[in-house]
Design an enzyme around this catalytic site. Structure first.
Site, PDB file in Angstrom:
ATOM      1  N   CYS A 261      18.439   4.682  -2.613  1.00 18.56           N
ATOM      2  CA  CYS A 261      17.804   4.939  -4.124  1.00 18.56           C
ATOM      3  C   CYS A 261      19.134   5.896  -4.438  1.00 18.56           C
ATOM      4  CB  CYS A 261      16.720   5.907  -4.051  1.00 18.56           C
ATOM      5  SG  CYS A 261      16.496   6.992  -2.453  1.00 18.56           S
TER       6      CYS A 261
ATOM      7  N   THR B 236       0.819  -1.313  -0.089  1.00 19.54           N
ATOM      8  CA  THR B 236      -0.024  -0.097  -0.139  1.00 19.54           C
ATOM      9  C   THR B 236       1.102   1.175  -0.061  1.00 19.54           C
ATOM     10  OG1 THR B 236       0.119  -0.360   2.589  1.00 19.54           O
ATOM     11  CG2 THR B 236      -1.873  -0.906   0.881  1.00 19.54           C
TER      12      THR B 236
ATOM     13  N   ALA C 178       4.134   3.852  -1.286  1.00 18.28           N
ATOM     14  CA  ALA C 178       4.571   4.780  -2.576  1.00 18.28           C
ATOM     15  C   ALA C 178       5.538   3.637  -3.512  1.00 18.28           C
ATOM     16  CB  ALA C 178       5.360   5.737  -2.300  1.00 18.28           C
TER      17      ALA C 178
ATOM     18  N   HIS D  67      15.191  12.203  -7.824  1.00 17.98           N
ATOM     19  CA  HIS D  67      16.456  12.531  -7.361  1.00 17.98           C
ATOM     20  C   HIS D  67      17.315  13.073  -8.187  1.00 17.98           C
ATOM     21  CE1 HIS D  67      14.667  10.988  -3.496  1.00 17.98           C
ATOM     22  NE2 HIS D  67      15.804  10.134  -3.563  1.00 17.98           N
TER      23      HIS D  67
ATOM     24  N   ARG E  22      17.669  17.188   1.042  1.00 20.01           N
ATOM     25  CA  ARG E  22      16.188  17.233   0.788  1.00 20.01           C
ATOM     26  C   ARG E  22      15.647  18.498   0.423  1.00 20.01           C
ATOM     27  NH1 ARG E  22      13.964  12.220   0.497  1.00 20.01           N
ATOM     28  NH2 ARG E  22      14.400  11.961   2.667  1.00 20.01           N
TER      29      ARG E  22
HETATM   30  P1  A2P Z   1       0.237   0.347   5.900  1.00 21.76           P
HETATM   31  O1  A2P Z   1      -0.329   1.219   4.684  1.00 21.76           O
HETATM   32  O2  A2P Z   1      -0.821  -0.880   6.081  1.00 21.76           O
HETATM   33  O3  A2P Z   1       0.571   0.968   6.954  1.00 21.76           O
HETATM   34  P2  A2P Z   1       5.477   4.374   2.530  1.00 21.76           P
HETATM   35  O4  A2P Z   1       6.914   4.207   3.005  1.00 21.76           O
HETATM   36  O5  A2P Z   1       4.751   4.912   1.526  1.00 21.76           O
HETATM   37  O6  A2P Z   1       4.630   5.247   3.876  1.00 21.76           O
HETATM   38  O7  A2P Z   1       4.875   2.867   2.737  1.00 21.76           O
HETATM   39  C1  A2P Z   1       4.986   2.031   4.050  1.00 21.76           C
HETATM   40  C2  A2P Z   1       4.574   0.452   3.461  1.00 21.76           C
HETATM   41  O8  A2P Z   1       4.959  -0.229   4.652  1.00 21.76           O
HETATM   42  C3  A2P Z   1       3.019   0.673   3.587  1.00 21.76           C
HETATM   43  O9  A2P Z   1       2.417  -0.350   2.541  1.00 21.76           O
HETATM   44  C4  A2P Z   1       2.708   0.185   5.096  1.00 21.76           C
HETATM   45  O10 A2P Z   1       1.363  -0.466   5.226  1.00 21.76           O
HETATM   46  C5  A2P Z   1       3.912  -0.871   5.149  1.00 21.76           C
HETATM   47  N1  A2P Z   1       4.061  -1.028   6.650  1.00 21.76           N
HETATM   48  C6  A2P Z   1       4.313  -0.368   7.355  1.00 21.76           C
HETATM   49  N2  A2P Z   1       4.428  -0.853   8.687  1.00 21.76           N
HETATM   50  C7  A2P Z   1       4.287  -2.130   8.531  1.00 21.76           C
HETATM   51  C8  A2P Z   1       3.929  -3.256   9.415  1.00 21.76           C
HETATM   52  N3  A2P Z   1       4.505  -3.535  10.770  1.00 21.76           N
HETATM   53  N4  A2P Z   1       3.848  -4.624   8.783  1.00 21.76           N
HETATM   54  C9  A2P Z   1       3.524  -4.476   7.450  1.00 21.76           C
HETATM   55  N5  A2P Z   1       3.507  -3.493   6.508  1.00 21.76           N
HETATM   56  C10 A2P Z   1       3.919  -2.209   7.250  1.00 21.76           C
END
Ligand code: A2P
Length: 342
Positions: A133, A14, A16, A246, A239
């Protein structure tokens, strides 16, 4: 085209990078028979489309990794440390986007254009690490120059997009910009200072030597990927208020002299590189034009350093979410499928 039927899991689907992994897999020629989309409890049951079919997000901690041959991880270092060993024991190859395993000797750190041969070491731990990256786009541009003239020192300043900090980074830039344009005050949350209308010379935490962890990642990873601990790397990671893409200003010292013309020729023929360099017409890569939705590493402003005998300067731009993370991981997966799974 690979016909091997594949079961692939995306941990962090879910996020990015996870979403970019899905879209790259969707366009790839991999025969994905089963796709398991995994995230945290927060996303349980969410529906995401892949190849015109709806898939329900499952909780990563509850997943049986023996159902997949490959798991692409992009859910942060803690999740990788907790779940990657479980997947590896089940002989599900982990391709990990976090820094959790990058510096372990028996974990290959791979950029397919640079050191694809290291994928063969996958069996040591069943984990392959995807580099940072900023390192990925830098080494794609540097490898052909290193082969031609032996790079001895790299001075690099990065200009890194907020998407490198995930969803929260993107929303903070957009929200702050809106608030400030409406005359309201903002408080930084995702970054250490206000990011809208500003640049921040800190990414990740400071180390004892005064460099940040992001900067030291570029040092360690470049040496490991190029297989040469003698290459000196001196980074400053910054940043900037750019959403995707980047950029890097690279200043190289080489053992043998390379003219700008020779470097342009070498880079024009290099795998994964596109030269965009015509200063007479004001043509060079920018993150807005080339750093979004693209696969290549773009190089421009190629010129000899007027302050050094064997010095060369480059401007390097890439899509940090695709080549800097998701695409590199899927390229590793494709290579593994071709060379190991058959
Ligand atoms: P979720 O959307 O359920 O929080 P980004 O870096 O774009 O914020 O995305 C982080 C990704 O890592 C998301 O898909 C998030 O899911 C997932 N994530 C964060 N914490 C956990 C966890 N404890 N277990 C599984 N997936 C995780």
């Amino acid at each position: 085209m690979s016909n091997t039927p594949l079961s692939i899991a995306i941990v962090g689907a879910t996020g990015a990078v996870g979403r970019a992994m899905m879209s790259i897999l969707e366009q790839s020629d991999l025969n994905v028979e089963n796709l398991y989309l995994l995230a945290s409890e927060r996303s349980r049951g969410e529906l995401l489309d892949f190849r015109r079919k709806s898939h329900q997000v499952q909780v990563a901690d509850e997943f049986d990794f023996s159902k997949a041959q490959i798991a692409l991880f992009s859910a942060g270092g803690d999740t990788s440390k907790r779940l990657a060993p479980k997947a590896a024991v089940a002989k599900c190859l982990v391709i990990d986007n976090s820094s959790a395993f990058r510096y372990e000797e028996d974990v290959p750190l791979v950029v397919p254009e640079v050191n694809p041969e290291k994928i063969a070491d996958y069996h040591k731990r069943y984990i392959i690490a995807n580099p940072n990256c900023s390192t990925i786009q830098m080494v794609v541009a540097l490898k052909p120059l290193h082969d031609a003239a032996t790079i001895t020192r790299i001075n690099v300043a990065t200009y890194q997009a907020v998407s490198g900090a995930g969803h929260k980074g993107v929303s903070e830039l957009i929200k702050q910009t809106g608030e400030l344009l409406n005359g309201r005050q903002v408080e930084p949350e995702a970054f250490t200072a206000q990011i809208a209308f500003n640049v921040i010379p800190q990414i990740d935490v400071f180390q004892d030597n005064g460099y940040t962890k992001e900067e030291m990642k570029m040092v360690w990873e470049t040496q490991k990927i190029l297989g040469d601990d003698s290459i000196k790397v001196n980074p400053t990671a910054v940043r900037v208020p750019v959403v995707y893409g980047h950029s890097e200003a690279l200043h190289l010292e080489t053992k043998d002299k390379l003219t700008a013309e020779q470097a342009r020729e070498i880079l024009s023929n290099a795998k994964g590189v596109r030269v965009i360099d015509d200063t007479e017409k004001g043509v060079y890569p920018t993150p807005l034009s080339q750093g979004t939705g693209s696969d290549a590493v773009f190089v421009g402003r190629i010129r000899e350093d007027i302050s050094l005998q064997n010095g060369l300067n480059l401007w390097v731009v890439a899509d940090n979410v695709r080549k800097g993370a998701a695409l590199n991981a899927v390229q590793i997966a494709s290579h593994y499928v071709r060379t190991v799974l058959g």
